[in-house]
Write an enzyme that holds these catalytic residues in place. Structure first.
Site, short mmCIF file in Angstrom:
data_model
loop_
_atom_site.label_atom_id
_atom_site.label_comp_id
_atom_site.label_asym_id
_atom_site.label_seq_id
_atom_site.Cartn_x
_atom_site.Cartn_y
_atom_site.Cartn_z
N LYS A 297 20.97 -23.19 -17.78
CA LYS A 297 20.45 -22.84 -19.10
C LYS A 297 18.95 -22.63 -18.95
O LYS A 297 18.18 -23.58 -18.79
CB LYS A 297 20.73 -23.95 -20.11
N ALA B 33 0.83 -1.21 0.00
CA ALA B 33 0.00 0.00 0.00
C ALA B 33 0.87 1.26 0.00
O ALA B 33 0.53 2.26 -0.64
CB ALA B 33 -0.92 0.00 1.21
N GLU B 34 2.00 1.17 0.70
CA GLU B 34 2.88 2.33 0.78
C GLU B 34 3.55 2.56 -0.58
O GLU B 34 3.69 3.70 -1.05
CB GLU B 34 3.93 2.09 1.88
N ILE C 144 24.88 -21.11 -28.77
CA ILE C 144 25.99 -21.92 -28.30
C ILE C 144 25.79 -23.36 -28.73
O ILE C 144 24.68 -23.83 -28.93
CB ILE C 144 26.19 -21.85 -26.77
N LYS D 181 31.07 -21.69 -19.32
CA LYS D 181 31.78 -20.66 -20.07
C LYS D 181 33.18 -20.51 -19.51
O LYS D 181 33.35 -20.49 -18.28
CB LYS D 181 31.04 -19.32 -19.94
S1 IVH Z 1 25.09 -17.72 -23.40
C1 IVH Z 1 27.64 -16.42 -26.79
N1 IVH Z 1 23.97 -18.50 -21.16
O1 IVH Z 1 20.39 -20.66 -24.81
C2 IVH Z 1 26.83 -17.09 -25.75
N2 IVH Z 1 22.69 -18.70 -23.15
O2 IVH Z 1 22.14 -20.83 -27.83
C3 IVH Z 1 25.42 -16.74 -25.87
N3 IVH Z 1 20.42 -19.54 -22.79
O3 IVH Z 1 18.82 -18.99 -26.92
C4 IVH Z 1 24.47 -17.48 -25.01
N4 IVH Z 1 20.56 -19.77 -20.61
O4 IVH Z 1 19.01 -17.52 -24.85
C5 IVH Z 1 23.81 -18.36 -22.49
N5 IVH Z 1 23.11 -19.11 -19.08
C6 IVH Z 1 22.95 -18.96 -20.41
C7 IVH Z 1 21.76 -19.30 -21.06
C8 IVH Z 1 21.66 -19.16 -22.44
C9 IVH Z 1 19.78 -19.90 -21.67
C10 IVH Z 1 19.81 -19.61 -24.14
C11 IVH Z 1 20.06 -18.42 -24.99
C12 IVH Z 1 20.10 -18.96 -26.38
C13 IVH Z 1 20.51 -20.36 -26.17
C14 IVH Z 1 21.98 -20.52 -26.53
#
Ligand code: IVH
Length: 688
Positions: A127, A40-41, A89, A304
């Protein structure tokens, strides 16, 4: 125009102050999940700002919290060319630990690391299963949000993304310290509980339910009418960067995510810096074990290389970075053919339509049966024999049919079988089927006359958490019931080896095992026995509460609804169900016969005394002068009360000691009575 008047200057200062406050509290609420203001605040501050902006439209800024749900219905989305391509990826398809090891080996090879070199440092994260989004902040203000599209060009979904409470319209930090350009990449997704609630609302409205959180989230982002997106509970997690100007980005990916979190952007806490293949394997296993308990769906984890410098050395192959990989878990959804629909009758007579499926490997096992819940769900999902359906199995949850695939169903479809629409007779015993008023379930009224209910009752009775009769499985129960050997529970204990070996396919050894198992089960506890009876709404916990409260079966059988209501967590539905059960003479007879057959349990200490805190919820905070946290909790529970970890409007008392923290503030804010230890003692010893 004239010089700004003193009035306008004051209004501008006030608007800026209000925005800063609202931004701070929105961050606490949406991102940190730790609200510090009552709703409410917050609303009051919000309305104050709205009024101010209405009086002085020149003060309106695009990052004002009032600007979230403002937009118009679009004809289509404008294309957005990504300043830095949005890559995808590589996916490691091997869902075992070997997938992680293979990635680490590749990275080491490509970096030409000798075998003795120290392990590579990775950032391991989840992911997320949603839709990739690029958020562009200029000088800290969200100016654009775009989908990935083909990686080069996406769609401008800014006005939809602005409706997501978790996405800051403005980054935290002083304006002159914020980067001129910062693109944040991440995933828009929907939490499972939000998805369930959304479907609940659809059901109430009699509208079609959504299939899964992922598609629902993706669909909501691509809505042309932002007002519709605003009604979908979406969430966001950042996982990377796009274009950056004027910002000295941290040297590792993990520190980059920390920096994004400090800007007020949601970053998932389930991430870890992992060393070498071993670290990756451990993360994959740990998250795999937690997967079903997470509040959102994931289909794997992502590894990564943590050092940005090493990332640059590794570079890309075609459109995928060499420094990242997705490592999947076994899929929890699969497509298969619906071969038939059976109606199963459960222990309490509930009729459940069960899908007979073309066997399919999903969620780690082969599934050939899946629940369709009830006839209403069946109707709403509109699945018919011959359809291609989506089957879901997550963890220990019973596999279910989520829906059917619309496309590519050639030719005419099978008609509905009328009996599924409005079942009137039990498919097993022919007894009348009733639907509880307002309920979704149809039930066979045959009780133990119905062979299906009898079988389920026996299996429940013999179950591991009930009487724990070893050697009594479904096959044997089928034989015992179908062969007419058992009509009531007590007859179980009359079975002898001689009678049992007359059954087809039952050897002397199995017969002797069962008889021994039955003998052993006679020594039990009151709570197990109570649970084993299979009284509707009496699960294990309630059985324990009842046993503790009444101490003996005779007192329980004689208890009135009012007396039952005194028991911890027993409400009217449960109390009436227990009373109704013992009002049936044949149920009392079953109890007597079972005791006569030799079932016994150690008498419990005299039943508990009065329960002055029955139905009350208390919260403990700070250090009490003499009682430890556990002691206070035990005393409260023994008096019938519950101890909760957080203060809400439903809290009856907050017990505060030395150095009480935010819970005490919250109690004051909500007007919840606050007690000290002496106050608690007084309550504990009050007359119920
Ligand atoms: S990194 C260059 N990290 O998975 C790296 N992607 O092909 C770019 N996704 O549709 C992606 N969780 O949206 C990365 N922790 C995560 C992720 C992630 C989901 C999805 C992303 C893309 C697909 C990767």
């Amino acid at each position: 125009m004239s010089e700004p008047t003193a009035d306008l200057q004051a209004a501008a200062a006030q608007a800026a102050e209000l925005r800063a406050q609202l931004q701070h509290h929105a961050h606490l609420y949406y991102v940190l999940d730790a609200p510090a203001l009552p709703d409410a605040e917050y609303d009051r501050l919000f309305q104050q700002l709205q009024a101010l902006e209405a009086a002085h439209p020149e003060l309106l800024t695009p990052d004002s919290p009032t600007q979230r749900i403002i937009g118009r219905v679009l004809d289509g989305f404008a294309p957005v060319r990504h300043a830095v391509a949005m890559l995808s990826i590589r996916t490691e398809t091997d869902t075992t630990a070997a997938g992680a090891t293979a990635f680490d080996e590749r990275v080491r090879r490509e970096l030409a690391l000798p075998p003795e070199a120290s392990p590579v440092e990775y950032n391991a994260e989840l992911k997320f299963d949603g839709l990739a989004i690029n958020l562009r902040y200029e000088h800290g203000v969200l100016v654009q949000a775009a989908t990935r599209g083909d990686g080069e060009t996406g769609e401008d979904v800014t006005q939809n993304i602005r409706t997501i409470g978790q996405v800051p319209l403005r980054l935290l930090g002083a304006a002159d310290t914020l980067p001129p350009v910062l693109e944040v990449r991440g995933e828009v997704y929907m939490r499972r509980d939000d998805f369930e609630r959304l479907n609940e609302r659809q059901r109430e409205k009699g509208e079609k339910t959504y299939i899964n959180p992922r598609n629902t989230a993706a669909g909501a982002v691509r809505q042309l009418d932002p007002a519709i997106t605003a009604q979908r509970p979406l969430s966001f997690f950042a996982y990377g960067l796009g274009e950056v100007q004027g910002w000295n980005r941290p040297a590792t990916h993990s520190a980059t995510l920390d920096a994004l979190a400090a800007f007020g952007i949601p970053v998932c806490a389930d991430r870890a810096v992992a060393l070498g293949a071993e670290g990756l394997v451990a993360f994959h296993a740990a998250m795999g074990a937690q997967r079903d308990a997470l509040p959102f769906d994931i289909d794997g984890v992502v590894y990564k290389v943590n050092s940005v410098e090493l990332q640059q050395r590794l570079g890309f192959v075609t459109r995928e970075p060499r420094w990242a990989v997705a490592h999947k878990y076994p899929a929890q959804e699969q497509l298969t053919r619906l071969n038939g629909i059976d109606i199963q009758v459960g222990r309490t007579g509930k009729l459940t339509p069960v899908a007979k499926l073309e066997p399919v490997f999903v969620g780690g096992t082969t599934v050939s049966n899946a629940t369709l819940h009830n006839v209403f769900e069946l109707r709403r999902k509109g699945v018919r024999v011959g359809d291609t359906v989506i089957v879901r199995r997550a963890g220990d949850v019973i596999p279910e049919v989520v829906g059917r695939v619309m496309e590519g169903a050639p030719g005419p479809r099978m008609p509905y079988v009328p009996n599924f629409r409005q079942p009137r007779a039990c498919p097993v015993c022919g007894s009348r089927v009733l639907r509880e008023r307002g309920g979704m379930d149809h039930r066979c009224t045959g009780g133990l006359f119905c062979a299906a209910q009898r079988k389920q009752a026996l299996l429940h009775f013999a179950g591991r958490r009930a009487m724990d009769v070893e050697g009594l499985g479904d096959k044997l129960v089928d034989q015992l019931v179908d062969g007419g050997l058992i009509r009531t529970l007590p007859e179980l204990y009359k079975l002898g080896v001689a009678k049992l070996i007359e059954l087809e396919r039952l050897g002397e050894k199995s017969a002797a095992n069962l008889v021994a198992g039955l003998e052993k089960s006679k020594q039990t506890t009151f709570a197990r026995f109570l649970y084993a009876l299979g009284i509707r709404h009496v699960g294990e916990t309630t059985a324990k509460d009842l046993a503790r409260h009444f101490g003996g079966i005779d007192r329980l059988m004689a208890a009135s609804v009012d007396e039952l209501l005194q028991v911890n967590d027993v409400g009217p539905v449960v109390a009436q169900s227990i009373r109704a059960f013992f009002d049936q003479p044949h149920n009392v007879e079953v109890v007597e016969q079972l005791r006569a057959a030799g079932i016994h349990w150690p008498e419990q200490a005299a039943a508990l005394g009065p329960q002055p805190l029955a139905g009350k919820t208390l919260v403990l905070t700070g250090t009490l002068p003499t009682l430890s946290r556990d002691e206070a909790k035990a005393l409260i529970e023994a008096a019938g009360g519950k101890v909760s970890g957080s203060v809400s409007k439903k809290t009856n008392y907050v017990v505060a000691g030395e150095e009480a923290g935010s819970k005490l503030d919250k109690a004051r804010e909500l007007g919840v009575p606050v007690l000290d230890e002496a106050g608690l003692q007084a309550l504990l010893h009050a007359e119920a």
